[in-house]
Design a protein around this motif. Sequence first.
Motif, PDB file in Angstrom:
ATOM      1  N   GLN A 287       0.867  -1.187   0.000  1.00 64.93           N
ATOM      2  CA  GLN A 287       0.000   0.000   0.000  1.00 64.93           C
ATOM      3  C   GLN A 287       0.896   1.228   0.000  1.00 64.93           C
ATOM      4  O   GLN A 287       1.875   1.298   0.757  1.00 64.93           O
ATOM      5  CB  GLN A 287      -0.929   0.013   1.214  1.00 64.93           C
ATOM      6  CG  GLN A 287      -1.897   1.197   1.186  1.00 64.93           C
ATOM      7  CD  GLN A 287      -3.000   1.086   2.220  1.00 64.93           C
ATOM      8  OE1 GLN A 287      -3.468  -0.014   2.512  1.00 64.93           O
ATOM      9  NE2 GLN A 287      -3.414   2.208   2.781  1.00 64.93           N
TER      10      GLN A 287
ATOM     11  N   TYR B 265      -6.843   5.503  -5.174  1.00 64.83           N
ATOM     12  CA  TYR B 265      -7.517   4.260  -4.804  1.00 64.83           C
ATOM     13  C   TYR B 265      -9.012   4.295  -5.123  1.00 64.83           C
ATOM     14  O   TYR B 265      -9.705   5.237  -4.728  1.00 64.83           O
ATOM     15  CB  TYR B 265      -7.339   3.993  -3.300  1.00 64.83           C
ATOM     16  CG  TYR B 265      -8.312   2.953  -2.794  1.00 64.83           C
ATOM     17  CD1 TYR B 265      -8.116   1.614  -3.092  1.00 64.83           C
ATOM     18  CD2 TYR B 265      -9.446   3.314  -2.066  1.00 64.83           C
ATOM     19  CE1 TYR B 265      -9.028   0.661  -2.683  1.00 64.83           C
ATOM     20  CE2 TYR B 265     -10.357   2.366  -1.644  1.00 64.83           C
ATOM     21  CZ  TYR B 265     -10.146   1.035  -1.952  1.00 64.83           C
ATOM     22  OH  TYR B 265     -11.041   0.096  -1.556  1.00 64.83           O
TER      23      TYR B 265
ATOM     24  N   THR C  90      -5.181  -2.550   6.617  1.00 61.44           N
ATOM     25  CA  THR C  90      -5.430  -1.106   6.698  1.00 61.44           C
ATOM     26  C   THR C  90      -6.896  -0.841   6.380  1.00 61.44           C
ATOM     27  O   THR C  90      -7.622  -1.730   5.948  1.00 61.44           O
ATOM     28  CB  THR C  90      -4.581  -0.372   5.649  1.00 61.44           C
ATOM     29  OG1 THR C  90      -4.934  -0.918   4.369  1.00 61.44           O
ATOM     30  CG2 THR C  90      -3.094  -0.563   5.875  1.00 61.44           C
ATOM     31  N   TYR C  91      -7.295   0.423   6.540  1.00 64.27           N
ATOM     32  CA  TYR C  91      -8.672   0.794   6.204  1.00 64.27           C
ATOM     33  C   TYR C  91      -8.933   0.614   4.703  1.00 64.27           C
ATOM     34  O   TYR C  91     -10.052   0.367   4.289  1.00 64.27           O
ATOM     35  CB  TYR C  91      -8.950   2.235   6.620  1.00 64.27           C
ATOM     36  CG  TYR C  91      -9.007   2.434   8.125  1.00 64.27           C
ATOM     37  CD1 TYR C  91      -9.198   1.339   8.972  1.00 64.27           C
ATOM     38  CD2 TYR C  91      -8.888   3.691   8.698  1.00 64.27           C
ATOM     39  CE1 TYR C  91      -9.262   1.509  10.342  1.00 64.27           C
ATOM     40  CE2 TYR C  91      -8.955   3.868  10.078  1.00 64.27           C
ATOM     41  CZ  TYR C  91      -9.132   2.774  10.891  1.00 64.27           C
ATOM     42  OH  TYR C  91      -9.203   2.940  12.242  1.00 64.27           O
ATOM     43  N   GLN C  92      -7.884   0.758   3.910  1.00 58.26           N
ATOM     44  CA  GLN C  92      -8.033   0.532   2.472  1.00 58.26           C
ATOM     45  C   GLN C  92      -8.300  -0.950   2.185  1.00 58.26           C
ATOM     46  O   GLN C  92      -9.193  -1.298   1.421  1.00 58.26           O
ATOM     47  CB  GLN C  92      -6.780   1.009   1.748  1.00 58.26           C
ATOM     48  CG  GLN C  92      -6.851   0.894   0.240  1.00 58.26           C
ATOM     49  CD  GLN C  92      -5.653   1.555  -0.426  1.00 58.26           C
ATOM     50  OE1 GLN C  92      -5.411   2.757  -0.300  1.00 58.26           O
ATOM     51  NE2 GLN C  92      -4.873   0.768  -1.130  1.00 58.26           N
TER      52      GLN C  92
ATOM     53  N   VAL D  18      -9.554  -3.169   4.204  1.00 58.00           N
ATOM     54  CA  VAL D  18     -10.877  -3.521   4.728  1.00 58.00           C
ATOM     55  C   VAL D  18     -11.964  -3.190   3.708  1.00 58.00           C
ATOM     56  O   VAL D  18     -12.977  -3.862   3.602  1.00 58.00           O
ATOM     57  CB  VAL D  18     -11.121  -2.767   6.063  1.00 58.00           C
ATOM     58  CG1 VAL D  18     -12.583  -2.832   6.473  1.00 58.00           C
ATOM     59  CG2 VAL D  18     -10.235  -3.342   7.157  1.00 58.00           C
ATOM     60  N   ASP D  19     -11.707  -2.160   2.903  1.00 60.35           N
ATOM     61  CA  ASP D  19     -12.698  -1.704   1.928  1.00 60.35           C
ATOM     62  C   ASP D  19     -12.768  -2.623   0.701  1.00 60.35           C
ATOM     63  O   ASP D  19     -13.848  -2.877   0.190  1.00 60.35           O
ATOM     64  CB  ASP D  19     -12.341  -0.273   1.506  1.00 60.35           C
ATOM     65  CG  ASP D  19     -13.478   0.444   0.789  1.00 60.35           C
ATOM     66  OD1 ASP D  19     -14.596   0.448   1.326  1.00 60.35           O
ATOM     67  OD2 ASP D  19     -13.234   0.991  -0.292  1.00 60.35           O
TER      68      ASP D  19
ATOM     69  N   PRO E 210     -12.299  -7.968   0.974  1.00 58.64           N
ATOM     70  CA  PRO E 210     -13.379  -8.966   0.984  1.00 58.64           C
ATOM     71  C   PRO E 210     -13.989  -9.165  -0.410  1.00 58.64           C
ATOM     72  O   PRO E 210     -14.235 -10.288  -0.841  1.00 58.64           O
ATOM     73  CB  PRO E 210     -14.408  -8.377   1.953  1.00 58.64           C
ATOM     74  CG  PRO E 210     -13.611  -7.517   2.865  1.00 58.64           C
ATOM     75  CD  PRO E 210     -12.524  -6.932   1.979  1.00 58.64           C
TER      76      PRO E 210
ATOM     77  N   GLU F  77      -6.615  -9.945   9.793  1.00 59.37           N
ATOM     78  CA  GLU F  77      -5.859  -9.491  10.960  1.00 59.37           C
ATOM     79  C   GLU F  77      -5.070 -10.605  11.634  1.00 59.37           C
ATOM     80  O   GLU F  77      -5.204 -10.867  12.820  1.00 59.37           O
ATOM     81  CB  GLU F  77      -6.795  -8.799  11.957  1.00 59.37           C
ATOM     82  CG  GLU F  77      -6.377  -7.366  12.150  1.00 59.37           C
ATOM     83  CD  GLU F  77      -7.211  -6.628  13.182  1.00 59.37           C
ATOM     84  OE1 GLU F  77      -6.614  -5.896  13.979  1.00 59.37           O
ATOM     85  OE2 GLU F  77      -8.449  -6.768  13.184  1.00 59.37           O
TER      86      GLU F  77
ATOM     87  N   SER G  83     -10.997   3.261  16.978  1.00 55.80           N
ATOM     88  CA  SER G  83     -11.722   2.921  15.756  1.00 55.80           C
ATOM     89  C   SER G  83     -12.002   4.122  14.875  1.00 55.80           C
ATOM     90  O   SER G  83     -12.319   3.964  13.718  1.00 55.80           O
ATOM     91  CB  SER G  83     -13.019   2.208  16.098  1.00 55.80           C
ATOM     92  OG  SER G  83     -13.816   3.019  16.917  1.00 55.80           O
ATOM     93  N   SER G  84     -11.903   5.335  15.386  1.00 52.52           N
ATOM     94  CA  SER G  84     -12.037   6.460  14.469  1.00 52.52           C
ATOM     95  C   SER G  84     -10.756   7.286  14.416  1.00 52.52           C
ATOM     96  O   SER G  84     -10.745   8.406  13.920  1.00 52.52           O
ATOM     97  CB  SER G  84     -13.239   7.335  14.832  1.00 52.52           C
ATOM     98  OG  SER G  84     -13.320   7.493  16.212  1.00 52.52           O
ATOM     99  N   GLY G  85      -9.667   6.708  14.912  1.00 50.22           N
ATOM    100  CA  GLY G  85      -8.374   7.385  14.854  1.00 50.22           C
ATOM    101  C   GLY G  85      -7.310   6.455  14.311  1.00 50.22           C
ATOM    102  O   GLY G  85      -7.588   5.627  13.457  1.00 50.22           O
TER     103      GLY G  85
END
Lengths: 269, 325
Positions: free
Chosen positions: B10, B72, B98-100, B102-103, B106, B119, B256-258
């Motif tokens: 990434q 992205y 990463t959050y990327q 996770v998006d 799947p 994870e 979770s939001s940081g």
Amino acid sequence: MNILVCLKQILDPDIPARDFRIDPERREAVRGSADLVTNIFCENALETALQLRSTSGGTITVLSHGSEDTEDVLRKALAMKADEAALVLDQDAERADPLQAARVLAAAIRKLGSFDVIMVGRESGDWGIGQTGGLLAEELGLPFIALVEQLEVDERGLRIQRQTDTGTEIFEVTPPVVISITNSENNLPRIPKTRDVMKSYRKPLTTLSLADLSLEDPSLSPAAGSYYRLAEISIPEKEIRCELVEGDNLEQRIDAFARRVADIADTTR
Amino acid sequence: MAKSIWIVMQQREGKLHRMSREAIAAGQQLAAMVGGTASAVLIAGDDALAAEVAAYELEAVKVAASPALVDYTPGAFVGALGSAIAAERPDYVLFPHTYQSVDFVPRLSQEVGAALVPETISFEMVGDEVIWKRPILGGKLQSRVRVKGEGTVFATLQSGAFPVDSAAAATTPAAVQAMALGDLVADREILGVEQAGDDEVDLTKADIIVGVGRGVGGPDKLGPLEELAERLGADIGASRPVIDNGWLPRDRQIGSSGQTVAPKLYLAVGISGAIQHQVGMKGSSCVVAINKDKSAPIFGISQYGLVGDLHELVPALNAALAESE
């Protein structure tokens, strides 16, 4: 907007580690004294849905996959003013892997109707897998957007604010979509009023079996398509059993604690 | 037959995400374990970045270059990786969690029919099978999973689980290859972005973090905690209430939001340890906590704990640390 929110019931993740027991035969955490609760991120999703409905209208259907105990989660959602509730009753739900869970939810959603937005929580507080939303979207053939903090209806559909690795990004999507919701300062779940809690028990609740979803045939069952199996569940080797530092007086406790902290800090250099 | 392992990098604006290097370390480790070769997959990125990746011991660096991949979007990323994976059938594909990822991962896993183990913190061979280990219940328990059936296996890697410094450098640089790409559809048009901070505070790189929670009580009470951080050579992080109250800037937020952090030592002060906070720091090697409530969940994931009033304990701790210096 017709909104569907998936809700998962989990063991309260806030209970102390020492209260966990493991059943090695069944390879699962034993409930013991732990409460069953609605996964917090699912509640953030429901709160987001309630706010979207209040600004843009529509209905909210809540859906769970679980045992009889899961009714509590749906009743609470009804008390928070969800319109409809459905439970896919499955004694083995707890052991479902993410693909199995996604297939059951997808089959139930197809049966329940058509929805503009399907919401899930970003991950569960128990297994923390965070894949159900993405897999569900694929099963339904819909786009998936992870980690949504805010959304609103605009002329093109939905305006989405999503958490990224470096901040947030904003874009528009055309429903139907599947989104996972993360917590933000705006979606702290509301507390239902006592009166609404009582009323929630008089509201109808749709119960579906795997047979109703044509998933009872073993070759069609989600188990046939699942992709992993639990080999073992264990207390971490680096066993986390918190030592609460004691001493005869404050000074002794502080000294003992300071020594431990300094020792660990030294190993990082 | 030798197994093939792909490691998806990434990057952003020509810089590798720290966890991409951790993924290289994990991929090399997996290749050695299963008997195979590890290659990196670099999506977009220029020659300089490809050369940087090729300096690690790898079979090859596969570069997916297309204007559609510069920013992205899940559609273009799934398109590029999906056709390459379907054509070459690697045995394992590793991603930083990463959050990327996770998006889009799947969706990618479904498109190519791969199992996905999220994870992961480690893996081992049992017989001829790879067993993947991952934390559950906020790290209080661990599960070991085996993948059913044949086919490509995906795993995402928890932040901090595979140290960057264990990644081996190449004696001669790896070959850089262009990946064949079909039509790519960027399926999001980004209308705006907001950076979390001024980029000066990157807690993900910190070895020691002093995490400050609501229990601190106010911005005027931060002095002793700043002193503690300084004595330990630590960075200061915080849980969400501290940020929402404006006591510390947003780029200090963990959870979770940081930011998701994985320091060697995490000293939680006045943090109860709600699941939203735990998802951001459960990768820490060692957690130590100070809290007035001995039943606070934070003690459930801590090695050592000190129960009491932080306003009394932190200054005393500073004095004790000063004495031992």
